[in-house]
Scaffold this motif. Structure first.
Motif, PDB file in Angstrom:
ATOM      1  N   THR A  75       0.831  -1.200   0.000  1.00 32.03           N
ATOM      2  CA  THR A  75       0.000   0.000   0.000  1.00 32.03           C
ATOM      3  C   THR A  75       0.870   1.256   0.000  1.00 32.03           C
ATOM      4  N   GLY A  76       0.577   2.146  -0.948  1.00 32.18           N
ATOM      5  CA  GLY A  76       1.335   3.386  -1.103  1.00 32.18           C
ATOM      6  C   GLY A  76       2.463   3.287  -2.113  1.00 32.18           C
ATOM      7  N   LEU A  77       2.721   2.102  -2.611  1.00 34.54           N
ATOM      8  CA  LEU A  77       3.811   1.888  -3.564  1.00 34.54           C
ATOM      9  C   LEU A  77       3.425   2.427  -4.938  1.00 34.54           C
ATOM     10  N   ASP A  78       4.358   3.128  -5.590  1.00 33.72           N
ATOM     11  CA  ASP A  78       4.106   3.596  -6.955  1.00 33.72           C
ATOM     12  C   ASP A  78       5.180   3.120  -7.933  1.00 33.72           C
ATOM     13  N   ASP A  79       6.108   2.317  -7.458  1.00 31.58           N
ATOM     14  CA  ASP A  79       7.172   1.785  -8.303  1.00 31.58           C
ATOM     15  C   ASP A  79       7.548   0.408  -7.775  1.00 31.58           C
ATOM     16  N   PRO A  80       7.530  -0.618  -8.632  1.00 33.72           N
ATOM     17  CA  PRO A  80       7.823  -1.971  -8.144  1.00 33.72           C
ATOM     18  C   PRO A  80       9.211  -2.116  -7.537  1.00 33.72           C
ATOM     19  N   LYS A  81      10.132  -1.266  -7.935  1.00 36.27           N
ATOM     20  CA  LYS A  81      11.492  -1.336  -7.378  1.00 36.27           C
ATOM     21  C   LYS A  81      11.519  -0.938  -5.905  1.00 36.27           C
ATOM     22  N   ASP A  82      10.484  -0.251  -5.450  1.00 34.26           N
ATOM     23  CA  ASP A  82      10.454   0.242  -4.075  1.00 34.26           C
ATOM     24  C   ASP A  82       9.923  -0.770  -3.063  1.00 34.26           C
ATOM     25  N   LEU A  83       9.489  -1.937  -3.536  1.00 26.61           N
ATOM     26  CA  LEU A  83       8.927  -2.930  -2.617  1.00 26.61           C
ATOM     27  C   LEU A  83       9.993  -3.406  -1.639  1.00 26.61           C
ATOM     28  N   GLU A  84       9.670  -3.286  -0.368  1.00 22.66           N
ATOM     29  CA  GLU A  84      10.552  -3.759   0.691  1.00 22.66           C
ATOM     30  C   GLU A  84       9.801  -4.794   1.504  1.00 22.66           C
ATOM     31  N   ALA A  85       9.800  -6.026   1.002  1.00 22.75           N
ATOM     32  CA  ALA A  85       9.138  -7.136   1.687  1.00 22.75           C
ATOM     33  C   ALA A  85      10.058  -8.338   1.568  1.00 22.75           C
ATOM     34  N   ASP A  86      10.803  -8.578   2.614  1.00 22.24           N
ATOM     35  CA  ASP A  86      11.785  -9.655   2.602  1.00 22.24           C
ATOM     36  C   ASP A  86      11.168 -11.025   2.820  1.00 22.24           C
ATOM     37  N   GLY A  87       9.920 -11.075   3.129  1.00 25.03           N
ATOM     38  CA  GLY A  87       9.286 -12.331   3.489  1.00 25.03           C
ATOM     39  C   GLY A  87       8.958 -12.293   4.966  1.00 25.03           C
ATOM     40  N   VAL A  88       8.159 -13.216   5.362  1.00 26.27           N
ATOM     41  CA  VAL A  88       7.705 -13.275   6.740  1.00 26.27           C
ATOM     42  C   VAL A  88       8.416 -14.430   7.421  1.00 26.27           C
ATOM     43  N   SER A  89       9.060 -14.145   8.527  1.00 25.22           N
ATOM     44  CA  SER A  89       9.747 -15.193   9.272  1.00 25.22           C
ATOM     45  C   SER A  89       8.761 -16.288   9.650  1.00 25.22           C
ATOM     46  N   GLY A  90       9.100 -17.530   9.315  1.00 28.51           N
ATOM     47  CA  GLY A  90       8.234 -18.661   9.618  1.00 28.51           C
ATOM     48  C   GLY A  90       7.242 -18.974   8.518  1.00 28.51           C
ATOM     49  N   ALA A  91       7.244 -18.192   7.457  1.00 29.32           N
ATOM     50  CA  ALA A  91       6.270 -18.401   6.377  1.00 29.32           C
ATOM     51  C   ALA A  91       6.973 -18.348   5.018  1.00 29.32           C
ATOM     52  N   THR A  92       7.990 -19.176   4.865  1.00 25.32           N
ATOM     53  CA  THR A  92       8.799 -19.172   3.649  1.00 25.32           C
ATOM     54  C   THR A  92       7.975 -19.465   2.407  1.00 25.32           C
ATOM     55  N   VAL A  93       7.096 -20.442   2.481  1.00 25.74           N
ATOM     56  CA  VAL A  93       6.293 -20.803   1.313  1.00 25.74           C
ATOM     57  C   VAL A  93       5.363 -19.658   0.931  1.00 25.74           C
ATOM     58  N   SER A  94       4.766 -19.002   1.907  1.00 29.67           N
ATOM     59  CA  SER A  94       3.912 -17.848   1.615  1.00 29.67           C
ATOM     60  C   SER A  94       4.711 -16.760   0.916  1.00 29.67           C
ATOM     61  N   ALA A  95       5.947 -16.546   1.360  1.00 29.04           N
ATOM     62  CA  ALA A  95       6.802 -15.542   0.728  1.00 29.04           C
ATOM     63  C   ALA A  95       7.092 -15.916  -0.720  1.00 29.04           C
ATOM     64  N   GLN A  96       7.333 -17.192  -0.975  1.00 28.79           N
ATOM     65  CA  GLN A  96       7.586 -17.639  -2.349  1.00 28.79           C
ATOM     66  C   GLN A  96       6.346 -17.453  -3.217  1.00 28.79           C
TER      67      GLN A  96
END
Length: 155
Positions: free
Chosen positions: A97-118
């Protein structure tokens, strides 16, 4: 003459910048099929004025029920992973939310939820081109790896 050229250059550059962002619309990407627990992941993103105003990443079952609202599933996941589907949904919604450029995404994944991150990453990547072109037809992503029930969540 120089002013006219400078004005034309500036207008062209401004149009180039505007064309680099997201086009307004609602975009959806989802897994091709349901996993062994009856869910398939879906990422739905709404863009207004070139900015993501809403993002929902969740699992959906055949009846339309959301994984983030499945208390039995969450009860099994929390002790094993330290997070539940509602927490994962909120994490990715906040990241987008609030992102206007895909390069700006800062989501490293959620600890304990590797498959969800993938799964999130696969769905997010699948939406990049449609969001830049304004193509709002749903995107189906070929099956991506799921966690194995041996991990205990599906039992």
């Amino acid at each position: 003459m120089r002013r006219a050229l400078l004005a034309a250059f500036c207008c062209g550059f401004a149009l180039l910048l505007v064309g680099c962002g997201f086009k307004d619309g609602t975009y959806t990407a989802e897994s091709q099929s349901f996993d062994s627990l009856g869910y398939k992941d879906r990422l739905q993103i709404t863009v207004e004025d070139g900015v993501i105003t809403d993002a929902q990443f969740d699992g959906v079952n055949e009846q339309g029920g959301l994984k983030s609202e499945d208390e039995a599933y969450a009860g099994r996941m929390r002790p094993l992973c330290g997070i539940d589907p509602a927490g994962i949904r909120q994490y990715y919604s906040d990241a987008l939310t609030g992102l206007d450029d895909p390069k700006d995404l800062e989501a490293d994944g959620v600890s304990g939820a590797t498959v969800s991150a993938q799964h999130f990453e696969a769905l997010w990547q699948a939406l990049q081109s449609p969001m830049k072109k304004g193509e709002t037809s749903p995107v189906v992503v070929a099956d991506i790896p799921e966690f194995s029930p041996e991990e205990g969540i599906g039992e």
